[in-house]
Design an enzyme around this catalytic site. Structure first.
Site, PDB file in Angstrom:
ATOM      1  N   SER A   1       0.877  -1.013  -0.041  1.00 57.36           N
ATOM      2  CA  SER A   1       0.137   0.094   0.033  1.00 57.36           C
ATOM      3  C   SER A   1       0.840   1.338   0.066  1.00 57.36           C
ATOM      4  CB  SER A   1      -0.881   0.231   1.294  1.00 57.36           C
ATOM      5  OG  SER A   1      -1.246   1.421   1.313  1.00 57.36           O
TER       6      SER A   1
ATOM      7  N   HIS B   1      -1.318  -1.270  -4.288  1.00 60.09           N
ATOM      8  CA  HIS B   1      -2.390  -0.908  -3.325  1.00 60.09           C
ATOM      9  C   HIS B   1      -2.548   0.563  -3.256  1.00 60.09           C
ATOM     10  CE1 HIS B   1      -5.988  -1.939  -0.974  1.00 60.09           C
ATOM     11  NE2 HIS B   1      -5.740  -1.218  -0.307  1.00 60.09           N
TER      12      HIS B   1
ATOM     13  N   ASP C   1      -4.622   3.644  -1.549  1.00 54.88           N
ATOM     14  CA  ASP C   1      -5.596   4.012  -0.607  1.00 54.88           C
ATOM     15  C   ASP C   1      -6.034   5.231  -0.900  1.00 54.88           C
ATOM     16  OD1 ASP C   1      -3.931   1.851   1.639  1.00 54.88           O
ATOM     17  OD2 ASP C   1      -5.987   1.503   1.224  1.00 54.88           O
TER      18      ASP C   1
ATOM     19  N   MET D   1      -8.506   8.137   0.142  1.00 55.88           N
ATOM     20  CA  MET D   1      -9.584   8.336   1.551  1.00 55.88           C
ATOM     21  C   MET D   1     -10.021  10.054   1.431  1.00 55.88           C
ATOM     22  SD  MET D   1      -6.955   6.933   4.562  1.00 55.88           S
ATOM     23  CE  MET D   1      -6.367   5.463   4.389  1.00 55.88           C
TER      24      MET D   1
ATOM     25  N   HIS E   1      -8.361   1.307  -3.520  1.00 55.43           N
ATOM     26  CA  HIS E   1      -9.318   1.053  -2.589  1.00 55.43           C
ATOM     27  C   HIS E   1      -9.929   2.355  -2.017  1.00 55.43           C
ATOM     28  CE1 HIS E   1      -9.310  -0.180   2.108  1.00 55.43           C
ATOM     29  NE2 HIS E   1     -10.610  -0.033   1.624  1.00 55.43           N
TER      30      HIS E   1
ATOM     31  N   MET F   1     -12.126   4.511   0.020  1.00 61.53           N
ATOM     32  CA  MET F   1     -12.716   4.928   1.169  1.00 61.53           C
ATOM     33  C   MET F   1     -13.231   6.090   1.170  1.00 61.53           C
ATOM     34  SD  MET F   1      -9.273   3.304   3.271  1.00 61.53           S
ATOM     35  CE  MET F   1      -8.362   3.367   1.943  1.00 61.53           C
TER      36      MET F   1
ATOM     37  N   MET G   1     -11.049  -6.099   5.725  1.00 62.46           N
ATOM     38  CA  MET G   1     -10.363  -5.092   6.542  1.00 62.46           C
ATOM     39  C   MET G   1     -10.072  -5.876   7.965  1.00 62.46           C
ATOM     40  SD  MET G   1      -9.764  -2.716   4.357  1.00 62.46           S
ATOM     41  CE  MET G   1      -9.192  -1.796   5.729  1.00 62.46           C
TER      42      MET G   1
ATOM     43  N   ASP H   1      -6.367  -6.635   4.557  1.00 64.79           N
ATOM     44  CA  ASP H   1      -5.639  -5.294   4.426  1.00 64.79           C
ATOM     45  C   ASP H   1      -5.636  -4.792   5.905  1.00 64.79           C
ATOM     46  OD1 ASP H   1      -6.757  -2.070   2.831  1.00 64.79           O
ATOM     47  OD2 ASP H   1      -4.768  -2.935   3.887  1.00 64.79           O
TER      48      ASP H   1
ATOM     49  N   GLY I   1      -2.478  -4.150   9.073  1.00 67.58           N
ATOM     50  CA  GLY I   1      -1.609  -4.686  10.057  1.00 67.58           C
ATOM     51  C   GLY I   1      -1.037  -6.415   9.540  1.00 67.58           C
TER      52      GLY I   1
HETATM   53  C1  DX5 Z   1      -6.026   1.603   5.788  1.00 68.79           C
HETATM   54  C2  DX5 Z   1      -5.713   1.042   4.638  1.00 68.79           C
HETATM   55  C3  DX5 Z   1      -4.596  -0.024   4.599  1.00 68.79           C
HETATM   56  C4  DX5 Z   1      -3.343   0.353   4.972  1.00 68.79           C
HETATM   57  C5  DX5 Z   1      -2.425  -0.847   5.473  1.00 68.79           C
HETATM   58  O1  DX5 Z   1      -7.280   2.322   5.849  1.00 68.79           O
HETATM   59  O2  DX5 Z   1      -6.629   0.597   3.769  1.00 68.79           O
HETATM   60  O3  DX5 Z   1      -4.453  -0.491   3.094  1.00 68.79           O
HETATM   61  O4  DX5 Z   1      -2.652   1.163   4.321  1.00 68.79           O
HETATM   62  O5  DX5 Z   1      -1.237  -0.477   5.962  1.00 68.79           O
HETATM   63  P1  DX5 Z   1      -0.534  -1.350   7.123  1.00 68.79           P
HETATM   64  O6  DX5 Z   1      -0.340  -2.502   6.528  1.00 68.79           O
HETATM   65  O7  DX5 Z   1       0.612  -0.438   7.597  1.00 68.79           O
HETATM   66  O8  DX5 Z   1      -1.728  -1.728   8.114  1.00 68.79           O
HETATM   67 ZN    ZN Z   2      -6.419  -0.386   1.611  1.00 69.10          ZN
END
Ligand code: DX5
Ligand code: ZN
Length: 218
Positions: free
Chosen positions: A9, A34, A36, A38, A67, A69, A138, A174, A176
């Site tokens: 990501s 990936h 993200d 937002m 992704h 969000m 998630m 996705d 942690g």
């Molecule tokens: C969180 C994102 C994830 C995040 C993952 O809202 O959708 O893709 O970037 O980051 P890590 O792998 O550090 O949890």
């Molecule tokens: Zn993501």
């Protein structure tokens, strides 16, 4: 193709060098990038929009896994598709008409994904199993990288795997994802892993050594 896909990501990458970061993770063999997105409304953080997808598109030879969000997502699907997204993943929690949004994504020529927040049950996808190409489970509450893995995601992956049977649907996890948590979700049936901080920890990945060491762990 159920071979394990690794999707770093770029939320955890160097925001001042996205092009170089995408080249670096691809040079190290990642399968997808990936992205993200937002909006500061659906999640308490703001990243970037279609213009960023368009800007990094020339630097991404593999799959651009976007992704979303954002709420609402429908008004922006065409812009992200035109910007070059290969996969567009939406959140059912972000709007009332998931089936219509997924049909729209496919009509735009993209693969359609559904992302399930930790508290959202897998039953939500029961009536769209033939309209999706990917389920994103998630394992953190969306909005930030570097959070801790939520263990209930393992059981949800197992249940989603049972629900989709032999349909050609990816199960992506996705949040942690690290060398410790990755095996748990892969054993439960995940075939695509997103990793942000686990890949980009220690600053920019633009050095093969950093990426190589980090990814070997996953
Ligand atoms: C969180 C994102 C994830 C995040 C993952 O809202 O959708 O893709 O970037 O980051 P890590 O792998 O550090 O949890
Ligand atoms: Zn993501």
């Amino acid at each position: 193709d159920r071979s394990l896909k690794i999707a770093p990501s770029i939320l955890s990458a160097d925001f001042a060098n996205f092009g170089a970061e995408c080249c670096a993770i691809e040079a190290q063999g990642c399968d997808w990038v990936h992205v993200d997105v937002m909006d500061g409304h659906f999640v308490p953080n703001i990243t970037f929009g279609p213009a960023m997808v368009q800007a990094i598109r020339p630097h991404v030879k593999t799959i651009m896994d976007v992704h979303l969000m954002i709420a609402p997502a429908d008004p922006y699907l065409e812009a992200f598709a035109k910007a070059g997204a290969d996969i567009l993943t939406i959140h059912p929690e972000a709007g009332p008409h998931m089936d219509r949004s997924l049909q729209l994504i496919r009509s735009l020529g993209c693969k359609a994904g559904v992302a399930l927040n930790p508290a959202t049950p897998e039953s939500v996808i029961e009536y769209v199993l033939d309209t999706i190409d990917l389920v994103l489970v998630m394992s953190v509450n969306p909005g930030f990288g570097g959070q801790s893995f939520i263990p209930s995601a393992v059981e949800k992956v197992r249940r989603v795997r049972a629900m989709i049977g032999d349909r050609p649907i990816h199960i992506q996890v996705d949040g942690g994802v690290t060398a410790k948590t990755a095996p748990l979700v892969v054993e439960a049936g995940a075939d695509a892993l997103v990793a942000g901080s686990a890949v980009f920890k220690g600053g920019s990945v633009a050095t093969p050594e950093v990426y190589g060491d980090n990814m070997r762990g996953i």
